[in-house]
Scaffold this active site. Structure first.
Site, mmCIF file in Angstrom:
data_model
loop_
_atom_site.group_PDB
_atom_site.id
_atom_site.type_symbol
_atom_site.label_atom_id
_atom_site.label_comp_id
_atom_site.label_asym_id
_atom_site.label_seq_id
_atom_site.Cartn_x
_atom_site.Cartn_y
_atom_site.Cartn_z
ATOM 1 N N ASP A 1 -2.440 -1.891 10.503
ATOM 2 C CA ASP A 1 -2.590 -1.869 9.049
ATOM 3 C C ASP A 1 -3.288 -3.106 8.488
ATOM 4 O O ASP A 1 -3.761 -3.082 7.351
ATOM 5 C CB ASP A 1 -1.216 -1.754 8.368
ATOM 6 C CG ASP A 1 -0.638 -0.359 8.449
ATOM 7 O OD1 ASP A 1 -1.368 0.568 8.850
ATOM 8 O OD2 ASP A 1 0.548 -0.194 8.107
ATOM 9 N N LYS B 1 0.849 -1.184 0.000
ATOM 10 C CA LYS B 1 0.000 0.000 0.000
ATOM 11 C C LYS B 1 0.890 1.240 0.000
ATOM 12 O O LYS B 1 2.052 1.215 0.393
ATOM 13 C CB LYS B 1 -0.943 0.034 1.205
ATOM 14 C CG LYS B 1 -0.262 -0.024 2.590
ATOM 15 C CD LYS B 1 0.123 1.315 3.142
ATOM 16 C CE LYS B 1 0.696 1.185 4.553
ATOM 17 N NZ LYS B 1 1.386 2.417 5.020
#
Length: 303
Positions: free
Chosen positions: A137, A12
Protein backbone atom coordinates in the site's frame (compact mmCIF):
# COMPACT_ATOMS: atom_id res chain seq x y z
CA UNK A 1 16.71 22.41 7.50
CA UNK A 2 16.33 21.12 11.06
CA UNK A 3 12.68 20.06 11.32
CA UNK A 4 9.40 19.60 9.49
CA UNK A 5 6.13 19.89 11.38
CA UNK A 6 2.43 19.10 10.89
CA UNK A 7 2.90 16.57 8.11
CA UNK A 8 -0.31 14.74 7.24
CA UNK A 9 -0.50 10.97 6.72
CA UNK A 10 -4.06 10.52 5.44
CA UNK A 11 -6.04 7.29 5.42
CA UNK A 12 -7.43 5.61 2.33
CA UNK A 13 -10.64 3.79 1.49
CA UNK A 14 -11.01 1.00 -1.04
CA UNK A 15 -14.15 2.06 -2.88
CA UNK A 16 -14.26 -1.47 -4.21
CA UNK A 17 -11.79 -4.35 -4.03
CA UNK A 18 -11.87 -7.34 -6.36
CA UNK A 19 -9.57 -10.35 -6.13
CA UNK A 20 -8.73 -11.37 -9.70
CA UNK A 21 -5.95 -13.93 -9.31
CA UNK A 22 -3.00 -15.21 -7.34
CA UNK A 23 0.72 -15.09 -8.03
CA UNK A 24 2.94 -18.20 -7.75
CA UNK A 25 4.44 -16.72 -4.57
CA UNK A 26 1.02 -16.65 -2.90
CA UNK A 27 0.26 -12.93 -3.18
CA UNK A 28 -3.26 -12.18 -4.37
CA UNK A 29 -3.83 -9.96 -7.39
CA UNK A 30 -6.45 -7.27 -7.06
CA UNK A 31 -8.28 -4.47 -8.78
CA UNK A 32 -9.44 -1.60 -6.62
CA UNK A 33 -10.04 2.12 -6.47
CA UNK A 34 -8.09 3.78 -3.65
CA UNK A 35 -9.11 7.24 -2.49
CA UNK A 36 -7.51 9.44 0.17
CA UNK A 37 -9.70 10.87 2.94
CA UNK A 38 -9.30 13.68 5.44
CA UNK A 39 -8.88 11.39 8.47
CA UNK A 40 -5.14 11.42 9.11
CA UNK A 41 -2.20 10.89 11.42
CA UNK A 42 0.22 13.79 11.88
CA UNK A 43 4.02 13.56 11.93
CA UNK A 44 6.66 16.01 13.15
CA UNK A 45 10.20 15.11 12.10
CA UNK A 46 13.43 16.57 13.50
CA UNK A 47 16.90 15.99 12.08
CA UNK A 48 19.61 14.41 14.24
CA UNK A 49 23.34 14.51 13.51
CA UNK A 50 24.17 11.28 15.37
CA UNK A 51 22.42 8.91 12.97
CA UNK A 52 19.97 7.62 15.56
CA UNK A 53 16.32 7.04 14.74
CA UNK A 54 13.67 7.40 17.41
CA UNK A 55 9.88 7.52 17.30
CA UNK A 56 7.92 9.41 19.92
CA UNK A 57 4.22 8.76 20.51
CA UNK A 58 2.70 12.20 20.98
CA UNK A 59 -0.77 10.99 21.97
CA UNK A 60 0.32 7.94 23.96
CA UNK A 61 -1.26 4.59 23.20
CA UNK A 62 0.12 1.12 22.66
CA UNK A 63 2.11 1.47 19.45
CA UNK A 64 4.73 -1.16 18.53
CA UNK A 65 8.33 -0.37 19.40
CA UNK A 66 9.38 -0.88 15.79
CA UNK A 67 6.84 0.34 13.25
CA UNK A 68 6.73 1.25 9.57
CA UNK A 69 7.93 4.80 10.29
CA UNK A 70 11.21 3.50 11.70
CA UNK A 71 11.51 0.80 9.04
CA UNK A 72 11.06 3.47 6.35
CA UNK A 73 13.73 5.67 7.93
CA UNK A 74 16.19 2.77 8.28
CA UNK A 75 15.59 1.71 4.68
CA UNK A 76 16.29 5.24 3.47
CA UNK A 77 19.51 5.34 5.47
CA UNK A 78 20.62 1.96 4.11
CA UNK A 79 19.78 2.70 0.49
CA UNK A 80 21.44 6.12 0.42
CA UNK A 81 24.27 5.78 2.95
CA UNK A 82 22.93 8.83 4.79
CA UNK A 83 24.54 9.26 8.22
CA UNK A 84 21.88 11.59 9.61
CA UNK A 85 19.16 10.46 11.99
CA UNK A 86 15.74 11.67 13.03
CA UNK A 87 13.27 12.04 15.85
CA UNK A 88 9.85 11.11 14.46
CA UNK A 89 6.95 12.41 16.53
CA UNK A 90 3.72 10.60 15.63
CA UNK A 91 0.23 11.80 16.49
CA UNK A 92 -1.65 8.55 15.88
CA UNK A 93 -5.34 9.24 15.20
CA UNK A 94 -6.14 6.53 12.67
CA UNK A 95 -7.44 3.26 14.11
CA UNK A 96 -5.18 0.23 13.81
CA UNK A 97 -6.24 -2.92 11.98
CA UNK A 98 -8.85 -0.97 10.05
CA UNK A 99 -7.89 -1.57 6.41
CA UNK A 100 -7.38 2.18 6.02
CA UNK A 101 -3.62 2.03 5.46
CA UNK A 102 -2.60 4.01 8.53
CA UNK A 103 0.82 2.41 8.97
CA UNK A 104 1.57 2.52 5.24
CA UNK A 105 0.59 6.18 5.09
CA UNK A 106 2.87 6.97 8.04
CA UNK A 107 5.72 5.22 6.22
CA UNK A 108 5.10 7.18 3.01
CA UNK A 109 5.03 10.51 4.84
CA UNK A 110 8.25 9.50 6.63
CA UNK A 111 9.97 8.78 3.31
CA UNK A 112 8.83 12.09 1.82
CA UNK A 113 9.82 14.04 4.92
CA UNK A 114 13.28 12.52 5.34
CA UNK A 115 14.02 12.77 1.63
CA UNK A 116 13.60 16.51 2.06
CA UNK A 117 15.00 16.89 5.58
CA UNK A 118 18.16 14.93 4.78
CA UNK A 119 18.45 16.70 1.38
CA UNK A 120 18.63 13.37 -0.45
CA UNK A 121 16.67 14.58 -3.48
CA UNK A 122 15.58 11.09 -4.51
CA UNK A 123 13.07 11.15 -7.39
CA UNK A 124 9.57 9.84 -6.87
CA UNK A 125 10.35 6.74 -8.93
CA UNK A 126 13.04 5.75 -6.41
CA UNK A 127 10.78 6.42 -3.44
CA UNK A 128 8.04 4.29 -5.02
CA UNK A 129 10.47 1.38 -5.31
CA UNK A 130 11.53 1.80 -1.68
CA UNK A 131 7.91 2.08 -0.59
CA UNK A 132 7.06 -1.26 -2.20
CA UNK A 133 9.77 -2.91 -0.09
CA UNK A 134 7.87 -1.71 2.99
CA UNK A 135 4.41 -2.80 1.91
CA UNK A 136 2.08 -3.03 -1.08
CA UNK A 137 0.00 0.00 0.00
CA UNK A 138 2.91 2.38 0.55
CA UNK A 139 3.37 3.35 -3.14
CA UNK A 140 -0.23 4.58 -3.29
CA UNK A 141 0.39 7.06 -0.50
CA UNK A 142 3.44 8.32 -2.38
CA UNK A 143 1.52 8.53 -5.66
CA UNK A 144 -0.32 11.70 -4.84
CA UNK A 145 -4.01 11.05 -5.49
CA UNK A 146 -6.86 8.64 -6.21
CA UNK A 147 -5.93 5.64 -8.33
CA UNK A 148 -7.20 2.52 -9.98
CA UNK A 149 -4.87 -0.05 -8.45
CA UNK A 150 -3.76 -3.40 -9.87
CA UNK A 151 -1.23 -6.14 -9.17
CA UNK A 152 -0.70 -6.63 -5.42
CA UNK A 153 -1.38 -2.92 -4.99
CA UNK A 154 1.75 -1.51 -6.59
CA UNK A 155 0.40 -0.75 -10.10
CA UNK A 156 -1.10 2.73 -9.89
CA UNK A 157 -3.30 4.25 -12.60
CA UNK A 158 -4.13 7.85 -11.57
CA UNK A 159 -7.79 8.76 -12.01
CA UNK A 160 -9.99 11.76 -11.38
CA UNK A 161 -12.93 11.24 -9.04
CA UNK A 162 -15.77 13.55 -8.08
CA UNK A 163 -15.72 14.67 -4.45
CA UNK A 164 -17.35 12.18 -2.10
CA UNK A 165 -18.32 12.06 1.56
CA UNK A 166 -18.23 8.92 3.65
CA UNK A 167 -19.45 7.67 7.00
CA UNK A 168 -16.68 5.46 8.41
CA UNK A 169 -17.15 3.11 11.38
CA UNK A 170 -14.88 0.64 13.18
CA UNK A 171 -15.27 -1.56 16.23
CA UNK A 172 -12.61 -1.99 18.95
CA UNK A 173 -10.82 -4.99 17.41
CA UNK A 174 -8.76 -5.16 14.26
CA UNK A 175 -8.39 -7.95 11.73
CA UNK A 176 -5.26 -9.83 10.70
CA UNK A 177 -4.73 -9.50 6.96
CA UNK A 178 -3.15 -12.96 6.76
CA UNK A 179 -6.23 -14.56 8.31
CA UNK A 180 -8.52 -12.88 5.78
CA UNK A 181 -6.48 -13.89 2.74
CA UNK A 182 -6.13 -17.49 3.91
CA UNK A 183 -9.88 -17.94 4.44
CA UNK A 184 -11.80 -20.48 2.37
CA UNK A 185 -14.53 -17.85 2.07
CA UNK A 186 -12.34 -15.46 0.13
CA UNK A 187 -14.31 -14.40 -2.95
CA UNK A 188 -12.83 -14.01 -6.39
CA UNK A 189 -14.05 -11.86 -9.26
CA UNK A 190 -14.23 -13.65 -12.58
CA UNK A 191 -13.81 -10.57 -14.78
CA UNK A 192 -10.57 -8.66 -14.83
CA UNK A 193 -12.12 -5.42 -16.11
CA UNK A 194 -14.31 -3.62 -13.58
CA UNK A 195 -15.20 -0.81 -15.97
CA UNK A 196 -14.06 -0.96 -19.57
CA UNK A 197 -10.96 1.21 -19.89
CA UNK A 198 -11.22 2.17 -16.23
CA UNK A 199 -7.69 3.58 -15.88
CA UNK A 200 -7.23 7.25 -16.62
CA UNK A 201 -6.92 6.66 -20.36
CA UNK A 202 -10.65 5.97 -20.59
CA UNK A 203 -13.82 5.87 -18.54
CA UNK A 204 -16.03 8.83 -17.78
CA UNK A 205 -16.62 10.34 -14.38
CA UNK A 206 -20.16 8.96 -14.55
CA UNK A 207 -18.89 5.40 -15.16
CA UNK A 208 -16.46 5.70 -12.29
CA UNK A 209 -19.09 7.14 -9.93
CA UNK A 210 -21.44 4.29 -10.81
CA UNK A 211 -18.78 1.71 -10.01
CA UNK A 212 -17.95 3.48 -6.75
CA UNK A 213 -21.57 3.59 -5.67
CA UNK A 214 -22.28 -0.08 -6.33
CA UNK A 215 -18.89 -1.63 -5.64
CA UNK A 216 -18.11 -4.57 -3.41
CA UNK A 217 -15.17 -5.96 -1.46
CA UNK A 218 -14.24 -9.58 -2.18
CA UNK A 219 -12.62 -9.84 1.28
CA UNK A 220 -15.80 -8.90 3.12
CA UNK A 221 -17.43 -12.32 3.33
CA UNK A 222 -14.34 -13.81 4.94
CA UNK A 223 -14.10 -10.90 7.37
CA UNK A 224 -17.75 -11.20 8.40
CA UNK A 225 -17.22 -14.89 9.18
CA UNK A 226 -14.27 -14.06 11.42
CA UNK A 227 -15.49 -10.88 13.14
CA UNK A 228 -18.88 -10.17 14.69
CA UNK A 229 -17.83 -6.51 14.94
CA UNK A 230 -17.51 -6.28 11.16
CA UNK A 231 -20.98 -7.79 10.81
CA UNK A 232 -22.38 -5.37 13.38
CA UNK A 233 -20.67 -2.34 11.81
CA UNK A 234 -22.01 -3.22 8.37
CA UNK A 235 -25.52 -3.64 9.75
CA UNK A 236 -25.39 -0.37 11.70
CA UNK A 237 -24.10 1.72 8.79
CA UNK A 238 -26.41 0.06 6.25
CA UNK A 239 -29.41 0.83 8.42
CA UNK A 240 -28.37 4.43 8.97
CA UNK A 241 -26.79 5.40 5.65
CA UNK A 242 -27.23 2.48 3.23
CA UNK A 243 -24.85 0.46 1.03
CA UNK A 244 -22.16 -0.18 3.65
CA UNK A 245 -19.06 -2.14 2.70
CA UNK A 246 -15.67 -2.93 4.17
CA UNK A 247 -12.46 -1.16 3.21
CA UNK A 248 -9.28 -3.15 2.55
CA UNK A 249 -9.02 -6.26 4.70
CA UNK A 250 -11.06 -4.59 7.46
CA UNK A 251 -12.17 -4.01 10.08
CA UNK A 252 -13.44 -0.50 9.18
CA UNK A 253 -16.58 -0.15 7.05
CA UNK A 254 -18.02 2.83 5.23
CA UNK A 255 -21.04 4.18 3.39
CA UNK A 256 -20.97 6.68 0.54
CA UNK A 257 -23.10 9.69 1.51
CA UNK A 258 -25.33 11.85 -0.65
CA UNK A 259 -25.38 15.65 -0.66
CA UNK A 260 -22.89 18.14 0.69
CA UNK A 261 -23.62 17.50 4.38
CA UNK A 262 -23.80 21.16 5.25
CA UNK A 263 -26.93 20.62 7.35
CA UNK A 264 -24.89 18.46 9.77
CA UNK A 265 -27.47 15.67 9.87
CA UNK A 266 -25.00 12.96 8.89
CA UNK A 267 -22.54 14.07 11.60
CA UNK A 268 -25.32 13.97 14.19
CA UNK A 269 -26.54 10.57 13.01
CA UNK A 270 -23.07 9.04 13.30
CA UNK A 271 -22.50 10.68 16.71
CA UNK A 272 -25.80 9.21 17.93
CA UNK A 273 -24.82 5.78 16.61
CA UNK A 274 -21.47 5.90 18.44
CA UNK A 275 -23.13 7.10 21.66
CA UNK A 276 -25.56 4.19 21.50
CA UNK A 277 -22.64 1.75 21.33
CA UNK A 278 -21.01 3.37 24.36
CA UNK A 279 -24.22 3.46 26.37
CA UNK A 280 -24.79 -0.17 25.51
CA UNK A 281 -21.48 -1.09 27.14
CA UNK A 282 -19.63 -1.47 23.83
CA UNK A 283 -16.54 0.65 24.39
CA UNK A 284 -13.90 1.38 21.79
CA UNK A 285 -16.05 2.05 18.73
CA UNK A 286 -14.85 4.93 16.58
CA UNK A 287 -16.13 6.67 13.48
CA UNK A 288 -16.10 9.86 11.49
CA UNK A 289 -17.73 11.65 8.58
CA UNK A 290 -14.93 12.01 6.04
CA UNK A 291 -14.35 13.81 2.76
CA UNK A 292 -12.29 12.53 -0.14
CA UNK A 293 -9.07 14.33 -1.01
CA UNK A 294 -8.29 15.27 -4.60
CA UNK A 295 -4.58 14.93 -3.83
CA UNK A 296 -2.17 14.06 -1.03
CA UNK A 297 -1.23 17.05 1.18
CA UNK A 298 2.45 16.38 0.37
CA UNK A 299 1.99 15.90 -3.34
CA UNK A 300 4.93 17.42 -5.21
CA UNK A 301 7.44 16.76 -2.45
CA UNK A 302 9.25 14.39 -4.81
CA UNK A 303 9.35 14.76 -8.59
Amino acid sequence: MKALHDLAAPAKLNLFLHIVGKRPDGYHLLESVFVLIDWADTLHVECRSDGRLQRHDVLGGDLPADDLCLRAARLLQTETGCTLGADIHLEKRLPAGAGMGGGSSDAATTLLALNRLWDLRLPLSRLLALGLKLGADVPFFLGGGPAFVEGIGEVLNPITLPAHRFAVLKGPAGLATKEIFSSNLLARSEKLAIVAGFPASAGTAEQISSAVGTGRNDLQRAAEAISSEVRDALALLSKQFGNARMTGSGAAVFSVLAGDGKDGKDDQSLATLLQAQQHGGREGWTGRICHSLAQHPLRGWAD
